[in-house]
Design an enzyme around this catalytic site. Sequence first.
Site, PDB file in Angstrom:
ATOM      1  N   GLU A  96     -27.203 -44.688  93.213  1.00 18.29           N
ATOM      2  CA  GLU A  96     -25.707 -43.795  93.212  1.00 18.29           C
ATOM      3  C   GLU A  96     -25.920 -42.787  92.455  1.00 18.29           C
ATOM      4  O   GLU A  96     -26.380 -42.601  91.363  1.00 18.29           O
ATOM      5  CB  GLU A  96     -24.716 -45.006  92.634  1.00 18.29           C
ATOM      6  CG  GLU A  96     -24.734 -46.333  93.462  1.00 18.29           C
ATOM      7  CD  GLU A  96     -23.463 -47.291  92.801  1.00 18.29           C
ATOM      8  OE1 GLU A  96     -22.681 -46.764  92.030  1.00 18.29           O
ATOM      9  OE2 GLU A  96     -23.345 -48.370  93.138  1.00 18.29           O
TER      10      GLU A  96
ATOM     11  N   CYS B 216     -31.270 -51.326  86.297  1.00 20.92           N
ATOM     12  CA  CYS B 216     -32.105 -50.933  84.918  1.00 20.92           C
ATOM     13  C   CYS B 216     -32.568 -52.317  84.197  1.00 20.92           C
ATOM     14  O   CYS B 216     -31.765 -53.388  84.088  1.00 20.92           O
ATOM     15  CB  CYS B 216     -30.776 -50.112  84.062  1.00 20.92           C
ATOM     16  SG  CYS B 216     -31.507 -49.557  82.421  1.00 20.92           S
TER      17      CYS B 216
ATOM     18  N   GLY C  82     -30.259 -46.271  85.734  1.00 21.45           N
ATOM     19  CA  GLY C  82     -31.388 -46.604  85.223  1.00 21.45           C
ATOM     20  C   GLY C  82     -31.629 -45.584  83.901  1.00 21.45           C
ATOM     21  O   GLY C  82     -30.970 -45.021  83.495  1.00 21.45           O
TER      22      GLY C  82
ATOM     23  N   LEU D 286     -25.721 -43.669  72.099  1.00 23.40           N
ATOM     24  CA  LEU D 286     -25.792 -44.526  70.991  1.00 23.40           C
ATOM     25  C   LEU D 286     -24.696 -45.348  70.764  1.00 23.40           C
ATOM     26  O   LEU D 286     -25.128 -46.702  70.564  1.00 23.40           O
ATOM     27  CB  LEU D 286     -25.595 -43.222  69.753  1.00 23.40           C
ATOM     28  CG  LEU D 286     -25.864 -43.560  68.206  1.00 23.40           C
ATOM     29  CD1 LEU D 286     -27.292 -44.336  68.160  1.00 23.40           C
ATOM     30  CD2 LEU D 286     -25.090 -42.828  67.187  1.00 23.40           C
TER      31      LEU D 286
HETATM   32  S1  SF4 Z   1     -26.036 -47.579  80.103  1.00 24.75           S
HETATM   33 FE1  SF4 Z   1     -27.857 -46.713  80.922  1.00 24.75          FE
HETATM   34  S2  SF4 Z   1     -29.795 -47.845  79.779  1.00 24.75           S
HETATM   35 FE2  SF4 Z   1     -28.057 -49.160  79.602  1.00 24.75          FE
HETATM   36  S3  SF4 Z   1     -28.086 -50.558  81.227  1.00 24.75           S
HETATM   37 FE3  SF4 Z   1     -26.820 -48.835  81.611  1.00 24.75          FE
HETATM   38  S4  SF4 Z   1     -28.118 -47.379  82.975  1.00 24.75           S
HETATM   39 FE4  SF4 Z   1     -29.478 -48.768  81.737  1.00 24.75          FE
END
Ligand code: SF4
Length: 362
Positions: A108, A128, A175, A232
Amino acid sequence: MVGMSTFLRYGVGYRVVLDIFTLTFHELSEQLGSVYGKGPFHAKVLMREILKSGNVNWHNAPEFRQSQKLTRQLTMDLEIPIPEVSRCVSENSTIKFLCRFKDSLESESVIIPMQRHNTLCISSQIGCKMGCRFCETGNMGFKRHLSASEIVGQVFAARFILKKEIRNLVFMGMGEPFDNFEQVRQAIEVLSDQRGFDFAHRRITVSTAGLIEGITRLGKLNWPRINLALSLNAPNDEIRSYLMPVNKRYPMAELKKALISYPLRKKGLFLIEYVLINGLNDSETHARELAEFLAPLPVRLNLIPLNKTHGFPHDHTHDKDVHRFAAFLEDKGIYVIKRWSKGSSLSAGCGQLGSGASLNLP
Ligand code: SF4
């Protein structure tokens, strides 16, 4: 290995496959030299025609009309793996689109209109591993890494299939880019080449959930103009570990050390993303803790009210509390941007990618 051509069994022998989305200029030149006795001249023409102009009929370029034998060979060997744009939905000029790859999995991407240009948010993985609680991609689990070619393919699709002028690239889609470091690095090499897509490093942002090895590796690449963003989202380890399990591996004190040692360019800033969640990370005490954490770092803090995702039992911070939180930090001398999420109703807002099944065909 990233960037090398591959060989496919073809009849009784093997044939070379040159993926134009994977190879840097130098790699392409070398391949044209070793396989066809040609070199940088034709590599430059291929990049100009395909990556800069989106012309898949590159053989019509005058330089190739004069080299019929090479054209015949390259017609067999050169691959332009344009992904299928399987779904696309837009609202208020924000466009979310899905790219379907050979194995039918889909990434996406989101085109976000800014004041004078568009920013493209791209994915580096399908799913992810990081499992952030507020994130739809985190909820879907990990499917696979995207190759450099598939990352570049998203940019090609935005520019030449959806025909959008793209000025900035952000690795903030599906990701964790540092979990797929080599492919992301190779994609940036291809995307930033002036002979092709020509995205200057200062127009590219890589966002991490806090993988310290990735921060260190990026620092070692000596790419001082690439922007580094850190997602963060919490003022202390307790809240961060609840929201982002990766924090148990890389607690905030370690993260801060990694940022302090990062070779940031002169006057450069880290981009810090902070999703505001009602009652969880948005009190004055939280703002004070956050200010302390950020104090030694040159940052631009993006405050983003939470976008609704499935199964996350919290609400976004209300507007007046966003202003109050921001004002407290500004008082402490922190540069704050309040970002009202674009595309949340398309599930294209921050943390919402991965819910693509709910999209409609345009
Ligand atoms: S915020 Fe970013 S690192 Fe965290 S699960 Fe979602 S895609 Fe992955």
